[in-house]
Design an enzyme around this catalytic site. Structure first.
Site, PDB file in Angstrom:
ATOM      1  N   LYS A 226      32.549 -16.882 -46.658  1.00 45.62           N
ATOM      2  CA  LYS A 226      33.129 -17.954 -47.542  1.00 45.62           C
ATOM      3  C   LYS A 226      34.833 -17.610 -46.755  1.00 45.62           C
ATOM      4  CE  LYS A 226      34.763 -19.326 -51.863  1.00 45.62           C
ATOM      5  NZ  LYS A 226      34.188 -19.080 -53.810  1.00 45.62           N
TER       6      LYS A 226
ATOM      7  N   CYS B  21      35.228 -24.195 -51.070  1.00 51.98           N
ATOM      8  CA  CYS B  21      34.345 -25.625 -52.312  1.00 51.98           C
ATOM      9  C   CYS B  21      34.813 -27.001 -51.840  1.00 51.98           C
ATOM     10  CB  CYS B  21      34.711 -24.795 -53.556  1.00 51.98           C
ATOM     11  SG  CYS B  21      34.097 -23.527 -53.623  1.00 51.98           S
TER      12      CYS B  21
ATOM     13  N   ASP C 121      27.007 -23.190 -54.829  1.00 45.76           N
ATOM     14  CA  ASP C 121      27.583 -22.566 -54.763  1.00 45.76           C
ATOM     15  C   ASP C 121      27.596 -20.840 -54.623  1.00 45.76           C
ATOM     16  OD1 ASP C 121      30.276 -23.006 -54.714  1.00 45.76           O
ATOM     17  OD2 ASP C 121      30.796 -22.994 -57.249  1.00 45.76           O
TER      18      ASP C 121
ATOM     19  N   LYS D 145      29.199 -28.713 -61.706  1.00 47.82           N
ATOM     20  CA  LYS D 145      30.199 -28.619 -60.314  1.00 47.82           C
ATOM     21  C   LYS D 145      31.171 -29.742 -59.747  1.00 47.82           C
ATOM     22  CE  LYS D 145      33.120 -25.856 -57.075  1.00 47.82           C
ATOM     23  NZ  LYS D 145      33.066 -24.159 -56.420  1.00 47.82           N
TER      24      LYS D 145
ATOM     25  N   ASP E 280      27.405 -24.627 -50.563  1.00 48.62           N
ATOM     26  CA  ASP E 280      28.264 -25.596 -50.321  1.00 48.62           C
ATOM     27  C   ASP E 280      29.428 -25.040 -49.048  1.00 48.62           C
ATOM     28  OD1 ASP E 280      29.214 -23.681 -51.798  1.00 48.62           O
ATOM     29  OD2 ASP E 280      30.629 -24.912 -53.103  1.00 48.62           O
TER      30      ASP E 280
ATOM     31  N   HIS F  30      35.111 -30.555 -58.415  1.00 51.58           N
ATOM     32  CA  HIS F  30      36.145 -29.150 -57.950  1.00 51.58           C
ATOM     33  C   HIS F  30      36.741 -30.383 -57.336  1.00 51.58           C
ATOM     34  CE1 HIS F  30      37.547 -25.576 -56.345  1.00 51.58           C
ATOM     35  NE2 HIS F  30      38.499 -26.088 -57.064  1.00 51.58           N
TER      36      HIS F  30
END
Length: 510
Positions: free
Chosen positions: A381, A89, A49, A148, A356, A150
Site C-alpha cells: 500500500k 484508497c 480494503d 466505504k 482496492d 472515501h
C-alpha cells in the site's frame, strides 16, 4: 468505446483485451448486438480494503482460511494479473468508479496528501465525473452502495453533498463516507496527520512554557512586562490551540460516522457493531431488489486497520488479529453469497470480488504485522513503483455463462466497469517477466535500455499533452477540516447519535 477513449477513459493493459462482456460473447460464440438487451444480470461488486493478493487460499495462501472466496473462484474465473490503478484508497477507488485514471479528475497527487483526510474537507470526486453506477441507473438499474466511500461529501456547505454517492449514480447508500483509521478506535494511537498533530502539540507546549516563564519573571520582578501583554500572549496561545484542536482533538467524532443516504445515523460509530450492520444492510438490499435488475457495490471495511473483529473470530487464525479479520471478512462474503443464492439469484447475478490495492505492509503493532501479504510481489500500500502495491485479487462468477475454474493470465485492471478478462489472438504472457522486481534493469544488462527509455519518455510527453488543468482535490484548501462542512447528527458541535435495532437514529439522553 470510441467516446470513452476520447474523454480519457482507461483502456485495458493489453492491447488485444476487450471489456468483459465482449469476451463473454466470444467464449460463448453468441456475440449478437441484440443479445446485450435480451437479459440484464444483477451485478454484485465486492471490494475489500487493503487486502493483499497473497491472503487468499485461491491465490496460494495455505495458512489463512478463506473457503467462501475460494469457492467463488472455483465456480468462476480468477484473474492472475489484476491491477489497481493506484496503490492508495481514494485514487484507486476514483479510477474504479469512473474507468479513468484518477489524475484526470484531480483525485491523485504526486506530493503532499494523496488521499482525503476529512469528511469535512471540500475535496472529492467531481460532480461531472461519470461512474458506472450513473450509467446503470439511467438504464433502469437499482444502484446501491454499502460500506466505504472515501470520495468526499460536501463542497461549500454542510448539506450540499456534491461528492456524496447519491450524487454519483447510487440511489441508496449506507456506510462510511470516509474510511476506517486508528482514530476510530479509542484504544489506538492517532493516525490522521499524526506527525503534524504531534508537532502542533509540541509547539503549543513550548509556547505555553514560554508564556509561563514570562509570567513568572514578571511576578518575581525579573521582567518588565505589562499584565495586558501577558494576557494577550495567553489569549493568542489559546486561539492557536483551539484552531488545531477543534479538528485533531475530535477526529473520531468528525470522521468515524455512518450515514444512510443523506442522514448521519451514528456519530461516532461503534466499531463492534459495524460488520453486523453492513451485513444486515446488504442482505436487506438484495431481498428488496431481488426482482432486479440491481447493482450492489459492497465496499467492505475489512481488512483496514484498526482491524475490528467480533469475538467469534478473535484468536482463531494463525496470523494474529489481521488473520482473524481476513477470516471474518470471508465469512461475511459467504453470508452475502448465501443471500444471493437463497433469493434464487445465483444464475442471474454477475459477482465480482477484488481489493482496492495491495496489503498494508507497514501497519504494525510492535512486532505484530497488522497488514496483509502480497505474495511474491515486492511493495505494498502506498508503494506504486512496485507490483505489490497494485497487484490485487480478481474473481468473477456468472454460472451458466462463464466457465467455472477458468484462469486468465492476461493483464486486467480495476479501471474497467466490469473487469477486463479478454484473451484474444491466443497470446500467452511472456514467461521471462520479473514479477517480484528483484532484478533492476540497467544499461549494462539491457542493450536497448536507452532506446526504450527514450520511447517511454516520448510517450509520457505525448500523453501529458492530452491532460487539461483540473482543480486539485487534495490541495491544502480542500484537505483541511472545515466545521461548516462537517456531517452532524444533532446540533453542531455536539454531534452524537446511536442507531437502534429498527434502523432509526436516536439522540443520546442529555
Amino acid at each position: 468505446m470510441g467516446s470513452a477513449a476520447r474523454r480519457g477513459r482507461a483502456a485495458p493493459a493489453a492491447r488485444d483485451c476487450l471489456p468483459v462482456l465482449l469476451l463473454f460473447c466470444l467464449l460463448l460464440r453468441t456475440c449478437e448486438p441484440k443479445a446485450a438487451n435480451a437479459f440484464r444480470p444483477n451485478i454484485l461488486l465486492i471490494m475489500a480494503d487493503d487486502l493483499g493478493i497473497g491472503d487468499l487460499g485461491c491465490y496460494g495462501n495455505k495458512t489463512l482460511r478463506t473457503p467462501n472466496i475460494d469457492q467463488l473462484a472455483e465456480e468462476g474465473v480468477r484473474l492472475t494479473q489484476h491491477l489497481a490503478a493506484a496503490p492508495l484508497c481514494t485514487p484507486s477507488r476514483a479510477a474504479f468508479l469512473t474507468g479513468r485514471h484518477s489524475f484526470r479528475s484531480g483525485m491523485e497527487a504526486s506530493n503532499g496528501y494523496r488521499a482525503l483526510q476529512w469528511n469535512a474537507g471540500s475535496g472529492g470526486l467531481p460532480e461531472n465525473e461519470t461512474t458506472f453506477a450513473r450509467i446503470l441507473q439511467q438504464r433502469g438499474y437499482a444502484t446501491g452502495l454499502i460500506g466505504k466511500w472515501h470520495q468526499g461529501v460536501n463542497c461549500a456547505s454542510r448539506a450540499d453533498h456534491c461528492h456524496h454517492p447519491l450524487n454519483h449514480g447510487f440511489d441508496y447508500f449506507y456506510g462510511m463516507p470516509f474510511t476506517l483509521t486508528n482514530d476510530c478506535d479509542p484504544g489506538r494511537p492517532p493516525e490522521v496527520d499524526a506527525s503534524l498533530r504531534a508537532q502542533l502539540w509540541v509547539y503549543t507546549q513550548c509556547l505555553a512554557l514560554g508564556i509561563l516563564t514570562v509570567a513568572a519573571g514578571k511576578t518575581c520582578g525579573l521582567i518588565s512586562v505589562s499584565r495586558t501583554a501577558v494576557a494577550g500572549m495567553a489569549g493568542l496561545l489559546f486561539l492557536f490551540f483551539i484552531s488545531w484542536y477543534a479538528s485533531f482533538g475530535f477526529v473520531r467524532r468528525w470522521n468515524c460516522i455512518l450515514m444512510r443516504n443523506h442522514d448521519v445515523t451514528e456519530q461516532p460509530m461503534v466499531l463492534e457493531n459495524t460488520a453486523s450492520l453492513m451485513l444486515k444492510e446488504a442482505v436487506s438490499y438484495i431481498e428488496r431488489h431481488k426482482h432486479g435488475p440491481f447493482l450492489l457495490f459492497l465496499s467492505l471495511l475489512h481488512v483496514h486497520i484498526p482491524l475490528v473483529t467480533t469475538r467469534a473470530f478473535l484468536g482463531k487464525s494463525q496470523h494474529g488479529l489481521y488473520g482473524d479479520n481476513v477470516e471474518e471478512m470471508d465469512w461475511l462474503v459467504g453470508k452475502i453469497l448465501n443471500a444471493i443464492e437463497d433469493n434464487g439469484l445465483k444464475n442471474s447475478t454477475f459477482t465480482y470480488f477484488t481489493s482496492d490495492h495491495g496489503g498494508h505492509l507497514e501497519a504494525r503493532d510492535g512486532h505484530s504485522q497488522l497488514g496483509g501479504w502480497n505474495g511474491i510481489y515486492k511493495g505494498g500500500k502506498g508503494m506504486g513503483g512496485w507490483e505489490g502495491g497494485i497487484r490485487v485479487p480478481g474473481i468473477f462468477r456468472w454460472p451458466g455463462v462463464l466457465p467455472a475454474g477458468r484462469v486468465i493470465d492476461e493483464p486486467t485492471s480495476l479501471m474497467d466497469v466490469f473487469p477486463t478478462v479478454v484473451q484474444l489472438a491466443g497470446c500467452e504472457v511472456p514467461q521471462d517477466r520479473d514479477p517480484s522486481e528483484a532484478r533492476p534493469l540497467t544499461p549494462d544488462s539491457e542493450p536497448l535500455y536507452h532506446a526504450v527509455m527514450a520511447r517511454v519518455g516520448a510517450a509520457v510527453s505525448e500523453h501529458r499533452q492530452t491532460l487539461r488543468p483540473v482543480p486539485q482535490q487534495f490541495s491544502m484548501s480542500n484537505i483541511v477540516w472545515k466545521p461548516w462542512l462537517q456531517p452532524c447528527c444533532g446540533n453542531f458541535p455536539f454531534c452524537s447519535c446511536r442507531e437502534d435495532g429498527d434502523g432509526i437514529p436516536r439522540m443520546p439522553a442529555l
